[in-house]
Every structure is written in C-alpha cells, then in structure tokens.
Design a protein around this motif. Sequence first.
Motif, PDB file in Angstrom:
ATOM      1  N   PRO A 281       0.823  -1.215   0.000  1.00 30.01           N
ATOM      2  CA  PRO A 281       0.000   0.000   0.000  1.00 30.01           C
ATOM      3  C   PRO A 281       0.857   1.264   0.000  1.00 30.01           C
ATOM      4  O   PRO A 281       2.023   1.238   0.395  1.00 30.01           O
ATOM      5  CB  PRO A 281      -0.796  -0.127   1.307  1.00 30.01           C
ATOM      6  CG  PRO A 281       0.050  -0.974   2.194  1.00 30.01           C
ATOM      7  CD  PRO A 281       0.764  -1.931   1.288  1.00 30.01           C
ATOM      8  N   GLU A 282       0.266   2.322  -0.446  1.00 22.14           N
ATOM      9  CA  GLU A 282       0.964   3.607  -0.465  1.00 22.14           C
ATOM     10  C   GLU A 282       1.163   4.111   0.957  1.00 22.14           C
ATOM     11  O   GLU A 282       0.319   3.934   1.825  1.00 22.14           O
ATOM     12  CB  GLU A 282       0.171   4.645  -1.272  1.00 22.14           C
ATOM     13  CG  GLU A 282       0.109   4.374  -2.770  1.00 22.14           C
ATOM     14  CD  GLU A 282       1.459   4.525  -3.425  1.00 22.14           C
ATOM     15  OE1 GLU A 282       2.271   5.356  -2.943  1.00 22.14           O
ATOM     16  OE2 GLU A 282       1.722   3.793  -4.407  1.00 22.14           O
ATOM     17  N   ARG A 283       2.292   4.701   1.189  1.00 25.34           N
ATOM     18  CA  ARG A 283       2.591   5.318   2.488  1.00 25.34           C
ATOM     19  C   ARG A 283       1.693   6.524   2.686  1.00 25.34           C
ATOM     20  O   ARG A 283       1.506   7.337   1.781  1.00 25.34           O
ATOM     21  CB  ARG A 283       4.073   5.732   2.486  1.00 25.34           C
ATOM     22  CG  ARG A 283       4.456   6.732   3.551  1.00 25.34           C
ATOM     23  CD  ARG A 283       4.776   6.047   4.874  1.00 25.34           C
ATOM     24  NE  ARG A 283       5.678   6.851   5.652  1.00 25.34           N
ATOM     25  CZ  ARG A 283       5.295   7.886   6.436  1.00 25.34           C
ATOM     26  NH1 ARG A 283       4.037   8.231   6.514  1.00 25.34           N
ATOM     27  NH2 ARG A 283       6.207   8.547   7.121  1.00 25.34           N
ATOM     28  N   VAL A 284       1.095   6.642   3.891  1.00 25.93           N
ATOM     29  CA  VAL A 284       0.232   7.788   4.218  1.00 25.93           C
ATOM     30  C   VAL A 284       1.075   8.837   4.930  1.00 25.93           C
ATOM     31  O   VAL A 284       1.754   8.538   5.919  1.00 25.93           O
ATOM     32  CB  VAL A 284      -0.951   7.348   5.115  1.00 25.93           C
ATOM     33  CG1 VAL A 284      -1.775   8.552   5.520  1.00 25.93           C
ATOM     34  CG2 VAL A 284      -1.795   6.301   4.394  1.00 25.93           C
ATOM     35  N   PHE A 285       1.056  10.028   4.419  1.00 25.65           N
ATOM     36  CA  PHE A 285       1.819  11.129   5.010  1.00 25.65           C
ATOM     37  C   PHE A 285       0.870  12.125   5.669  1.00 25.65           C
ATOM     38  O   PHE A 285      -0.155  12.508   5.093  1.00 25.65           O
ATOM     39  CB  PHE A 285       2.643  11.856   3.936  1.00 25.65           C
ATOM     40  CG  PHE A 285       3.769  11.031   3.394  1.00 25.65           C
ATOM     41  CD1 PHE A 285       5.011  11.040   4.014  1.00 25.65           C
ATOM     42  CD2 PHE A 285       3.579  10.232   2.280  1.00 25.65           C
ATOM     43  CE1 PHE A 285       6.047  10.273   3.523  1.00 25.65           C
ATOM     44  CE2 PHE A 285       4.615   9.460   1.784  1.00 25.65           C
ATOM     45  CZ  PHE A 285       5.846   9.480   2.404  1.00 25.65           C
ATOM     46  N   ASP A 286       1.207  12.532   6.885  1.00 23.52           N
ATOM     47  CA  ASP A 286       0.449  13.559   7.603  1.00 23.52           C
ATOM     48  C   ASP A 286       1.272  14.841   7.572  1.00 23.52           C
ATOM     49  O   ASP A 286       2.347  14.915   8.191  1.00 23.52           O
ATOM     50  CB  ASP A 286       0.205  13.110   9.043  1.00 23.52           C
ATOM     51  CG  ASP A 286      -0.602  14.128   9.843  1.00 23.52           C
ATOM     52  OD1 ASP A 286      -0.885  15.225   9.317  1.00 23.52           O
ATOM     53  OD2 ASP A 286      -0.934  13.807  11.003  1.00 23.52           O
ATOM     54  N   PRO A 287       0.827  15.843   6.869  1.00 24.71           N
ATOM     55  CA  PRO A 287       1.617  17.084   6.758  1.00 24.71           C
ATOM     56  C   PRO A 287       1.833  17.779   8.094  1.00 24.71           C
ATOM     57  O   PRO A 287       2.744  18.600   8.237  1.00 24.71           O
ATOM     58  CB  PRO A 287       0.796  17.937   5.797  1.00 24.71           C
ATOM     59  CG  PRO A 287      -0.586  17.388   5.873  1.00 24.71           C
ATOM     60  CD  PRO A 287      -0.454  15.938   6.147  1.00 24.71           C
TER      61      PRO A 287
END
Length: 304
Positions: A281-287
């Motif tokens: 799965p794609e990595r989830v980034f939290d800005p």
Amino acid sequence: MPDDEEAMRPWLQAELEDDFDEELEQEIDDRRLPEEVRHLLHSRQTRTIDRRLYFRELLRLQGELVKLQDWVAHRGLKVVVLFEGRDSAGKGGAIKRITQRTNPRICRVVALPAPSDRERTQWYFQRYVAHLPAAGEVVLFDRSWYNRAGVERVMGFASEAQVEDFFRDVPEFERMLVRSGIILVKYWFSITDQEQQLRFLMRIHDPIKQWKLSPMDLQSRVRWEQYTKAKEAMFERTSIPEAPWYIVEGNDKKRARLNCIQHLLSQIPYEDVPHQPVVLPERVFDPNYERRTLPSDLYVPDRY
C-alpha cells in the motif's frame, strides 16, 4: 515496471549474497583450529560436494521447504520428524538448514533436557506427547523418545526391563500417532568412528563449539560398540511399516543435509498453495506530523 525491476536488481542481489553469508557464517573456520587438527581435517578421505553446487541446491531445497510449510498450514497437516544419531553426526546442522527459512510458528524444534524428578515418575512418552503438533504444524525432535533405546540404555539410566517395555510399547505408540493423522518420519544420522573422533577434536579445540561437548558425549567415545549394539537392536525392534527408519550417511555434512531435505520433501506430497497477490500500500503522510529527535543514548553505538 521494467524500470522498477531494474532498480530492484541490486537489492535482490544483496539479499542473495546475504543468504550465502548466512550459510557461510555456520561453516567451520579452519584457521581457528590447531595445526594438528587442521592436518586431520584436510587429510580425511571424504568426497566433498562443490561449494557452488551445494549453495545452489540448498537454497532451492529451502525454497521447496517453504512451499511444503505453506501446504502443511493450508491443509491442516500434522508432521513429526525425529532426528537421532551418534553425537556430532550432524543432526543439529540439518535441523538448522531445514528451519533456516521457514516460519517458526509453523515449523518448530523440540530439544528436551534430561527429565526432571517429576517427569521420571510419569508415563515415559508423556513429556513428548505435550510437544506433538496441532493441525498445520511441523515439529522437529532433536532427539526424541528413542533416548531410552540409546543413551539411557547404554549409560544405565534405564533398566533392561524398562528398555524392554519401551521396545514393546513404541511400535504401538507410533501406530497410534499415525492413526491419529500424524505424518511421522524418523532419521538416523550415521558417521564412522574416525569421523566422530575428528569432530570431537575440532570441538575440543574450538572455543565457540566446546559447549557442544558434554561428559555424556565423551563417554560415547568410550562406549562406541555398546551404542552400535543398541542402535542395531533399535532398528530391529522399532522400524515398522507405518514409521520406518531412514539412515542418513553423515560423514559429508553438506551431502547429508541435502540428501535429508530432499528425502523429507519426498515423504509428504505437496502442491503450490494459491496466494492472493501482495500489493504494497501507499505510504500515508500527515503534513502536520513532525518527527521528534530522540536522545543519542537510546541508540546502539555505531562501531562497525
């Protein structure tokens, strides 16, 4: 996708090299041995298998073991493999190669210590029964209930009456295991008198292997012929159609490992288990997340 495969090639090569290194780490470093032992090591008459062929076949067979493991879990099979033989015959090395790339939750090793005072009052097979597999498991016994026919008999830890009871009971015990659905495979690792002497000398002179030598092991040299007679009686009384003995010629450790693994694979018909394609799965980034800087004393010193 081709670009991705090209980028992955160096990583895959590094992983393959690491596989080779892992095996090499378990090989004997002759330079740590005294000259007289090195001379014996190099002068013994053993046909050695080509190193590249050994590594290639070992990795191939270990890949098949992973397929077998998946099949056992998929079909809910129960597998027990017994490893017996003289001290230093190579049982432990073979077990290590079998389990090296398998899932320890599926394929586990049982190496029981000497029985406690309480266990000595139990039914002889009781402490071994507790370690038998459930559905979807493979259990490798590094020595087993056959201690009674070998070391216990030779060293006088069991009376002749107890040994005779064992010989009478064990065939029915193993038939019962097979009737219950357990696949039971029994291996005896065989080496010559001279080869055992050499391996003991190597252990004596190798500080990282001395722990493998116990007073009982040293006594096995003195009582070589008694162990031979005990082994012959064991084969005669306990090799049954439902669970025959298989002898692994162990003078050449590498050949013994490959032969044992190949034979084990042949004892359990298996097929490829269908798996759902694995998609990363794609990595989830939290800005809004900012990684904290951890204190340097939390880290292991970077000495290498």
